[in-house]
Design a protein around this motif. Structure first.
Motif, PDB file in Angstrom:
ATOM      1  N   TYR A 178      17.262  29.758  55.833  1.00 44.71           N
ATOM      2  CA  TYR A 178      18.092  30.939  55.146  1.00 44.71           C
ATOM      3  C   TYR A 178      19.239  30.566  54.460  1.00 44.71           C
ATOM      4  CZ  TYR A 178      21.055  34.871  55.311  1.00 44.71           C
ATOM      5  OH  TYR A 178      21.947  36.177  54.679  1.00 44.71           O
ATOM      6  N   PHE A 179      19.630  29.374  54.842  1.00 41.67           N
ATOM      7  CA  PHE A 179      21.088  29.046  54.094  1.00 41.67           C
ATOM      8  C   PHE A 179      20.358  28.338  52.418  1.00 41.67           C
ATOM      9  CE2 PHE A 179      24.249  25.706  52.436  1.00 41.67           C
ATOM     10  CZ  PHE A 179      25.126  26.576  52.434  1.00 41.67           C
ATOM     11  N   GLY A 180      19.207  27.755  52.659  1.00 37.97           N
ATOM     12  CA  GLY A 180      18.409  27.646  51.223  1.00 37.97           C
ATOM     13  C   GLY A 180      18.394  28.889  50.394  1.00 37.97           C
ATOM     14  N   MET A 181      18.131  29.988  51.152  1.00 40.80           N
ATOM     15  CA  MET A 181      18.053  31.089  50.286  1.00 40.80           C
ATOM     16  C   MET A 181      19.488  31.615  49.708  1.00 40.80           C
ATOM     17  SD  MET A 181      15.726  33.210  53.017  1.00 40.80           S
ATOM     18  CE  MET A 181      15.808  34.909  52.286  1.00 40.80           C
ATOM     19  N   VAL A 182      20.607  31.557  50.535  1.00 40.47           N
ATOM     20  CA  VAL A 182      21.836  31.655  50.127  1.00 40.47           C
ATOM     21  C   VAL A 182      22.030  30.674  48.803  1.00 40.47           C
ATOM     22  CG1 VAL A 182      24.425  31.293  50.672  1.00 40.47           C
ATOM     23  CG2 VAL A 182      22.664  32.410  52.273  1.00 40.47           C
ATOM     24  N   LEU A 183      21.878  29.486  49.024  1.00 39.93           N
ATOM     25  CA  LEU A 183      21.990  28.542  47.889  1.00 39.93           C
ATOM     26  C   LEU A 183      21.273  29.013  46.666  1.00 39.93           C
ATOM     27  CD1 LEU A 183      21.768  25.046  49.678  1.00 39.93           C
ATOM     28  CD2 LEU A 183      23.819  25.959  48.717  1.00 39.93           C
ATOM     29  N   ARG A 184      20.149  29.467  46.692  1.00 39.76           N
ATOM     30  CA  ARG A 184      19.409  30.011  45.552  1.00 39.76           C
ATOM     31  C   ARG A 184      19.917  31.028  44.713  1.00 39.76           C
ATOM     32  NH1 ARG A 184      15.142  28.132  49.293  1.00 39.76           N
ATOM     33  NH2 ARG A 184      13.776  26.493  48.184  1.00 39.76           N
ATOM     34  N   ILE A 185      21.031  31.773  45.600  1.00 40.88           N
ATOM     35  CA  ILE A 185      21.538  32.917  44.777  1.00 40.88           C
ATOM     36  C   ILE A 185      22.266  32.232  43.499  1.00 40.88           C
ATOM     37  CG2 ILE A 185      23.716  34.258  44.762  1.00 40.88           C
ATOM     38  CD1 ILE A 185      22.903  34.596  47.696  1.00 40.88           C
ATOM     39  N   TRP A 186      22.777  30.945  43.482  1.00 42.74           N
ATOM     40  CA  TRP A 186      23.434  30.340  42.589  1.00 42.74           C
ATOM     41  C   TRP A 186      22.468  29.161  41.943  1.00 42.74           C
ATOM     42  CZ3 TRP A 186      25.744  31.409  47.136  1.00 42.74           C
ATOM     43  CH2 TRP A 186      26.492  32.648  47.011  1.00 42.74           C
TER      44      TRP A 186
END
Length: 206
Positions: A178-186
């Motif tokens: 999930y945090f990887g998904m968050v990072l991919r926002i940017w």
């Protein structure tokens, strides 16, 4: 199937919206490019759960010609590429400073739109509870005023904690994926701001 979010301006805000659109068209015609680096003097280091982190990079999120927020990425060590950031396994922190008044609902939904643009439908389904929590946190505030801070902090084995004005907003959610998904926002293939992506990676090792 990826979902999309449609935004519409209330009638009372439409004149301002027309002005904003005019500025955006003018910026496009002039070839506007957002400058790299953030105006906010972010600290060169942070500590998360006893782990020292270094400032990987910082920059400004623009929407057309308007500043939205300054952002900094903290990692256990500096890296060169987005792929290396996404492969990081230790604690990480994303720090933000609002550069204009931002409606809480708009901010939460913009994060969800960024998640959806850089994740598979299966990932979106698996992490719906965490994403719903993210929207709840930011939608719970009428707005973040210019100068307000917010953050996202990941700790392996615990998940992602959201902060507003330095205060944790409930228990951690999600996992490493999930945090990887968050990072991919940017930092994903379809980042919310390509210039910001470059700025977050610009201070890597030489």
């Amino acid at each position: 199937m990826k979902t999309t979010t449609t935004f519409s301006f209330p009638r009372r805000h439409r004149p301002a919206a027309r002005v904003a659109c005019s500025w955006a068209l003018a910026a496009a015609s002039l070839g506007f490019v957002a400058p790299a680096g953030a105006a906010t003097p972010f600290e060169p280091a942070q500590t998360v759960q006893g782990t020292p982190l270094v400032l990987q990079g910082s920059g400004t999120r623009y929407r057309a010609v308007f500043k939205v927020y300054d952002m900094a990425l903290y990692l256990p060590r500096k890296v060169r590429t987005a792929e290396e950031v996404l492969a990081t396994t230790g604690p990480m922190r994303l720090q933000f400073v609002a550069q204009r008044d931002i409606p809480g609902t708009d901010l939460g939904l913009s994060f969800i739109k960024g998640l959806s643009s850089n994740a598979t439908p299966d990932q979106i389904r698996r992490h719906t509870p965490s994403s719903n929590r993210l929207v709840e946190i930011f939608s719970g505030r009428a707005k973040l005023a210019s100068g307000d801070t917010f953050a996202m902090e990941y700790v392996p084995g615990k998940g992602t904690t959201f902060f507003i004005q330095g205060q944790p907003q409930g228990a951690p959610v999600g996992d490493a994926e999930y945090f990887g998904m968050v990072l991919r926002i940017w930092l994903g293939p379809s980042p919310v701001d390509a210039s910001l992506k470059e700025a977050l990676l610009a201070s890597g090792p030489t």
